[in-house]
Design an enzyme around this catalytic site. Structure first.
Site, PDB file in Angstrom:
ATOM      1  CG  ASN A  58      -2.137   0.867   1.054  1.00  0.00           C
ATOM      2  OD1 ASN A  58      -2.385   1.374  -0.039  1.00  0.00           O
ATOM      3  ND2 ASN A  58      -2.893   1.039   2.116  1.00  0.00           N
ATOM      4  NE  ARG A 168      -9.736  -1.987  13.479  1.00  0.00           N
ATOM      5  CZ  ARG A 168      -8.829  -1.364  12.733  1.00  0.00           C
ATOM      6  NH1 ARG A 168      -7.658  -1.931  12.487  1.00  0.00           N
ATOM      7  NH2 ARG A 168      -9.085  -0.194  12.196  1.00  0.00           N
ATOM      8  CE1 TYR A 180      -5.186   2.699  11.134  1.00  0.00           C
ATOM      9  CE2 TYR A 180      -6.185   1.947  13.192  1.00  0.00           C
ATOM     10  CZ  TYR A 180      -5.751   1.694  11.904  1.00  0.00           C
ATOM     11  OH  TYR A 180      -5.902   0.444  11.383  1.00  0.00           O
ATOM     12  CG  ASP A 231      -4.723  -1.493  14.689  1.00  0.00           C
ATOM     13  OD1 ASP A 231      -3.654  -1.361  15.320  1.00  0.00           O
ATOM     14  OD2 ASP A 231      -4.781  -1.669  13.461  1.00  0.00           O
ATOM     15  CG  HIS A 233      -2.247   1.889  12.989  1.00  0.00           C
ATOM     16  ND1 HIS A 233      -1.507   2.690  12.156  1.00  0.00           N
ATOM     17  CD2 HIS A 233      -2.752   0.914  12.207  1.00  0.00           C
ATOM     18  CE1 HIS A 233      -1.583   2.234  10.916  1.00  0.00           C
ATOM     19  NE2 HIS A 233      -2.327   1.150  10.920  1.00  0.00           N
ATOM     20  CD  GLU A 257      -4.120  -4.889  14.535  1.00  0.00           C
ATOM     21  OE1 GLU A 257      -5.300  -5.261  14.711  1.00  0.00           O
ATOM     22  OE2 GLU A 257      -3.715  -4.465  13.458  1.00  0.00           O
ATOM     23  CD  GLU A 283      -1.306  -3.766  10.550  1.00  0.00           C
ATOM     24  OE1 GLU A 283      -2.371  -4.321  10.861  1.00  0.00           O
ATOM     25  OE2 GLU A 283      -1.228  -2.571  10.264  1.00  0.00           O
ATOM     26  NE  ARG A 304      -3.869  -8.500  13.260  1.00  0.00           N
ATOM     27  CZ  ARG A 304      -3.938  -7.647  12.250  1.00  0.00           C
ATOM     28  NH1 ARG A 304      -3.019  -6.713  12.089  1.00  0.00           N
ATOM     29  NH2 ARG A 304      -4.912  -7.718  11.387  1.00  0.00           N
ATOM     30  CG  HIS A 333      -2.634  -6.990   7.629  1.00  0.00           C
ATOM     31  ND1 HIS A 333      -1.768  -6.443   6.705  1.00  0.00           N
ATOM     32  CD2 HIS A 333      -3.493  -6.009   7.975  1.00  0.00           C
ATOM     33  CE1 HIS A 333      -2.094  -5.165   6.519  1.00  0.00           C
ATOM     34  NE2 HIS A 333      -3.125  -4.879   7.274  1.00  0.00           N
ATOM     35  CD  GLU A 360      -7.487  -6.317   9.556  1.00  0.00           C
ATOM     36  OE1 GLU A 360      -6.329  -6.724   9.317  1.00  0.00           O
ATOM     37  OE2 GLU A 360      -7.764  -5.135   9.788  1.00  0.00           O
ATOM     38  CD1 TRP A 423      -1.563   7.720  10.029  1.00  0.00           C
ATOM     39  CD2 TRP A 423      -1.120   5.722   9.123  1.00  0.00           C
ATOM     40  NE1 TRP A 423      -2.741   7.216   9.543  1.00  0.00           N
ATOM     41  CE2 TRP A 423      -2.494   5.984   8.982  1.00  0.00           C
ATOM     42  CE3 TRP A 423      -0.608   4.519   8.634  1.00  0.00           C
ATOM     43  CZ2 TRP A 423      -3.373   5.100   8.358  1.00  0.00           C
ATOM     44  CZ3 TRP A 423      -1.468   3.637   8.012  1.00  0.00           C
ATOM     45  CH2 TRP A 423      -2.850   3.927   7.871  1.00  0.00           C
TER      46      TRP A 423
END
Ligand code: GCO
Ligand code: MG
Length: 423
Positions: A58, A168, A180, A231, A233, A257, A283, A304, A333, A360, A423
């Site tokens: 991504n 989640r 987020y 999450d 993150h 997570e 992830e 994950r 993930h 997920e 992030w």
């Protein structure tokens, strides 16, 4: 590895008979953007059987395209497509430069395409090649997002009404724009939203006050039964993560997570000393080495790593087997930046893997589902891979060509004083 293979004829699963060896005749990369960018590798054999693998990274898609086109495809041509292990080792060891998200996604794409080919050639779904089913269906969790706690409660309620057993929950933080996990539509959440990174803000104190409140209210409203996940993150320090885990203990989360970045695996010792809230990480992992200490010191409960991120089925099953020694379970993930090809392969893995935890599941758009016709099905909180040979996901190249690549990057985060953050 070439000339010595015995000849055999088998059913291809595509109404054709194939003979061995199966030479890789051609391989090419297809980039399509039916709502978001996907990079797909298609490998064709001299027997007419082909396989596809996902290589999407991504916000950095073109880096993997270049890696595949310049450094991987040229060495694939002419190889026997059955030699999945040898090809994996060739691409991993043979590069000299090991690991990393670009390399490992390219390897994953080859690996998944070759498992697809093997399954089609033998007329078998991949889960059968792995050893058969360990369960009837794969429990998935959906993403309930809201701009604030009341909106998030409504979103969770909708998932539970739809039959999900695991949800989640992420809530926006009043006073912080673009927190987020907060989507802009009902079911779809796409963080890579612009050609240049969007800037979001982060405030740990505000978040730490909000997150326990969210789960207190969710438990009050929905009772003890649903599995709730959350999450973080990568946003907290180890000590803050320990504090959060402790404060969430009364609400019995299935996992939190990525509470802190896992580059430093030792950091999780501190979290673990202070809380029994289960922890899921992985992830962004590429190989077993990213998870080694976390697993063998029992610092996490769920790993994950995904088929896409961690070099394909060949490597992910090594991580899972290693994790099983310490009763660490899987939690692949499954964000939308992993294409339906990865979801298909993941479901074959999930239905086989003995130490399955949770999968997920973020829904793809209707356009994406149309570009990638698939055998997997969803019903009331569970996914099933289907019984098609291989992984059961195809690519409609004519339709894919109607959705050209669009430059998109992931957002960045800054603290309110301007400091760059995770992030
Ligand atoms: C998740 C993830 C994703 C990532 C995304 C980045 O748990 O689903 O954190 O939403 O942010 O995969 O591309
Ligand atoms: Mg995550």
């Amino acid at each position: 590895m070439s000339g010595s293979m015995t000849q055999a004829n088998v059913h291809s699963g595509q109404d054709a008979t194939v003979s061995f060896p199966m030479r890789i005749r051609d391989a090419r990369v297809v980039v399509t953007s039916p709502g978001r960018n996907f990079v797909t590798l298609k490998i064709e054999t001299d027997q007419g059987v082909y396989g596809i693998g996902d290589a999407t990274l991504n916000g950095r898609e073109k880096a993997v395209v270049a890696y595949l086109e310049h450094h991987v495809i040229p060495v694939l041509i002419g190889r026997d497509a059955r030699q999945i292990e040898d090809i994996w080792q060739f691409l991993y060891r043979g590069a000299y430069w090991r690991r990393g998200p670009v390399t490992m996604r390219a390897i994953a794409a080859v690996d998944v395409a070759l498992w697809d080919i093997k399954g089609k050639a033998l007329g078998a779904p991949i889960y059968d090649l792995l050893g058969g089913r360990s369960r009837d269906a794969v429990m998935v969790y959906g993403h309930a997002n809201g701009g604030d706690i009341p909106e998030t409660i409504d979103a969770v309620g909708r998932y539970l009404d739809a039959g999900y057993q695991a949800v989640r929950a992420q809530s926006g933080i009043p006073g912080l724009e673009l927190a987020y996990g907060v989507g802009r539509g009902e079911l779809h959440y796409e963080p890579a939203d612009a050609a240049l990174p969007t800037q979001s803000l982060w405030d740990t104190r505000k978040y730490m006050a909000l997150a326990p409140k969210l789960f207190e209210v969710l438990r009050d409203r929905f009772g003890p039964e649903p599995r709730f996940l959350h999450d973080v993150h990568h946003r907290l320090t180890p000590l803050e993560a320990a504090q959060l885990g402790k404060r969430l203990e009364p609400y019995d989360l299935f996992w939190i997570e990525d509470p802190t970045p896992a580059e430093n695996q030792e950091a999780f010792r501190l979290i673990r000393q202070h809380t029994t809230t289960p922890i899921a990480v992985g992830e962004v992992f590429n190989t077993i080495w990213d998870a080694k200490d976390l697993i063998q010191e029992q610092l996490i409960d769920f790993v994950r790593a995904s088929v896409l991120g961690a070099g394909g089925l060949t490597h992910l099953r090594r991580i899972a087997d290693f994790a099983a020694l310490w009763q660490v379970r899987t939690g692949c993930h499954g964000a939308t930046d992993l294409s339906p090809v990865t979801m298909g392969a993941a479901l074959h893995f999930d239905i086989w893997v003995p130490n399955f935890g949770m999968q997920e599941y973020m829904r793809h758009t209707a356009e994406t589902d149309a570009v990638f016709p698939h055998a997997y099905t969803f019903e009331r909180g569970f996914l099933r891979p289907g019984d098609a040979p291989g992984h059961g996901v195809d690519l409609d190249e004519v339709l894919a060509a109607r959705f050209p690549y669009e430059p998109r990057q992931l957002p960045v985060a800054r603290l309110t004083d301007g400091t760059m953050w995770n992030w």
